[in-house]
Design a protein around this motif. Structure first.
Motif, PDB file in Angstrom:
ATOM      1  N   UNK A 150       0.717  -1.196   0.094  1.00 35.88           N
ATOM      2  CA  UNK A 150      -0.024   0.101   0.163  1.00 35.88           C
ATOM      3  C   UNK A 150       0.958   1.213  -0.156  1.00 35.88           C
ATOM      4  N   UNK A 151       1.934   1.304   0.713  1.00 34.58           N
ATOM      5  CA  UNK A 151       2.635   2.367   1.061  1.00 34.58           C
ATOM      6  C   UNK A 151       3.421   2.335  -0.313  1.00 34.58           C
ATOM      7  N   UNK A 152       3.893   1.670  -1.016  1.00 32.46           N
ATOM      8  CA  UNK A 152       4.380   1.669  -2.250  1.00 32.46           C
ATOM      9  C   UNK A 152       3.520   2.400  -3.468  1.00 32.46           C
ATOM     10  N   UNK A 153       2.449   1.777  -3.285  1.00 27.27           N
ATOM     11  CA  UNK A 153       1.198   2.067  -4.467  1.00 27.27           C
ATOM     12  C   UNK A 153       0.906   3.840  -4.346  1.00 27.27           C
ATOM     13  N   UNK A 154       0.992   4.043  -2.888  1.00 30.74           N
ATOM     14  CA  UNK A 154       0.650   5.700  -2.608  1.00 30.74           C
ATOM     15  C   UNK A 154       1.590   6.382  -3.317  1.00 30.74           C
ATOM     16  N   UNK A 155       2.694   6.165  -3.121  1.00 23.21           N
ATOM     17  CA  UNK A 155       3.964   7.143  -3.648  1.00 23.21           C
ATOM     18  C   UNK A 155       3.831   6.842  -5.285  1.00 23.21           C
ATOM     19  N   UNK A 156       3.500   5.474  -5.445  1.00 23.57           N
ATOM     20  CA  UNK A 156       3.633   5.366  -7.160  1.00 23.57           C
ATOM     21  C   UNK A 156       2.770   5.870  -7.871  1.00 23.57           C
ATOM     22  N   UNK A 212       4.961  10.086   1.688  1.00 25.68           N
ATOM     23  CA  UNK A 212       6.263   9.393   0.928  1.00 25.68           C
ATOM     24  C   UNK A 212       7.462  10.054   1.854  1.00 25.68           C
ATOM     25  N   UNK A 213       7.290  11.535   1.983  1.00 28.46           N
ATOM     26  CA  UNK A 213       8.764  12.284   2.685  1.00 28.46           C
ATOM     27  C   UNK A 213       9.007  11.450   3.841  1.00 28.46           C
ATOM     28  N   UNK A 214       7.868  11.174   4.718  1.00 32.65           N
ATOM     29  CA  UNK A 214       7.941  10.428   6.136  1.00 32.65           C
ATOM     30  C   UNK A 214       8.481   9.168   6.073  1.00 32.65           C
ATOM     31  N   UNK A 215       7.767   8.350   5.216  1.00 34.28           N
ATOM     32  CA  UNK A 215       7.784   6.984   5.344  1.00 34.28           C
ATOM     33  C   UNK A 215       8.596   6.123   4.347  1.00 34.28           C
ATOM     34  N   UNK A 216       9.098   6.741   3.352  1.00 31.03           N
ATOM     35  CA  UNK A 216       9.926   6.049   2.177  1.00 31.03           C
ATOM     36  C   UNK A 216      10.736   4.801   3.048  1.00 31.03           C
TER      37      UNK A 216
END
Length: 191
Positions: free
Chosen positions: A49-55, A100-104
């Motif tokens: 999910x995190x990957x797709x949010x930024x993607x 993204x800025x906080x969690x990559x």
């Protein structure tokens, strides 16, 4: 809205509000109004999910940059438009940008490499506009294009720490300020 969209939207809001590491999968599915089984049908993990949010955000920004960079206007105007676009799209999906800025760093090593490669391609295309302007004399050439690019994106990545979309500076005006600072730094001659 589709199930994947609902999951991404719920995860984005929760990650932006609480931080990636403080959100459980159960909380995401409850906010999305789906079951864990539905989530795992579309996403193998919270990391996915995190990957797709930024993607999603990066794909949109890359598509815009390609159109802008490939157009035929003067390079100063194209770079200014690209700078405005990346700020506006980041603020338009501010929760995703903040996440993204906080969690990559919470992504798996493999996904971090993928994101870095995608982001590097974006930055290289953006840097290419600066280099084009340096080659044709529109921009000063005593500042390396890499330095100007990293400086600009470094300041962009700090927006999540201070900017408020509901504050006094609307997104479009903020983007104009950033673009003007970039263009001025590349056109002002050192003494």
């Amino acid at each position: 809205m589709t199930v994947p969209e609902r999951l991404i939207d719920a995860a984005t809001r929760l990650f932006a509000d609480k931080g990636y590491e403080r959100v459980a999968v159960q909380e995401i599915v409850e906010h999305a109004g789906v079951t864990k089984g539905a989530m795992y049908h579309y996403f193998g993990s919270k990391d996915d999910l995190l990957h797709e949010i930024y993607g999603r955000l990066l794909r949109l920004q890359t598509e815009h940059l390609e159109k802008i960079a490939s157009s035929t206007g003067p390079v100063v105007e194209r770079l200014r438009e690209a700078a405005i676009d990346v700020i506006v799209t980041s603020v338009d999906d501010f929760d995703a940008a903040k996440v993204f800025f906080r969690s990559m760093n919470h992504l798996s090593e493999e996904k971090q490499r993928e994101v870095r490669a995608e982001r590097r391609r974006y930055h290289e295309r953006f840097r290419g506009l600066i280099e084009e302007g340096q080659q044709d004399g529109a921009f000063r050439d005593d500042v390396p294009a890499d330095v100007a690019t990293y400086y600009f994106f470094g300041s962009l990545h700090q927006l999540g720490t201070w900017y408020r979309p509901d504050g006094e500076i609307p997104a479009g005006r903020l983007a104009e300020h950033y673009a003007d600072l970039l263009i001025h730094s590349l056109t002002a001659r050192s003494r």
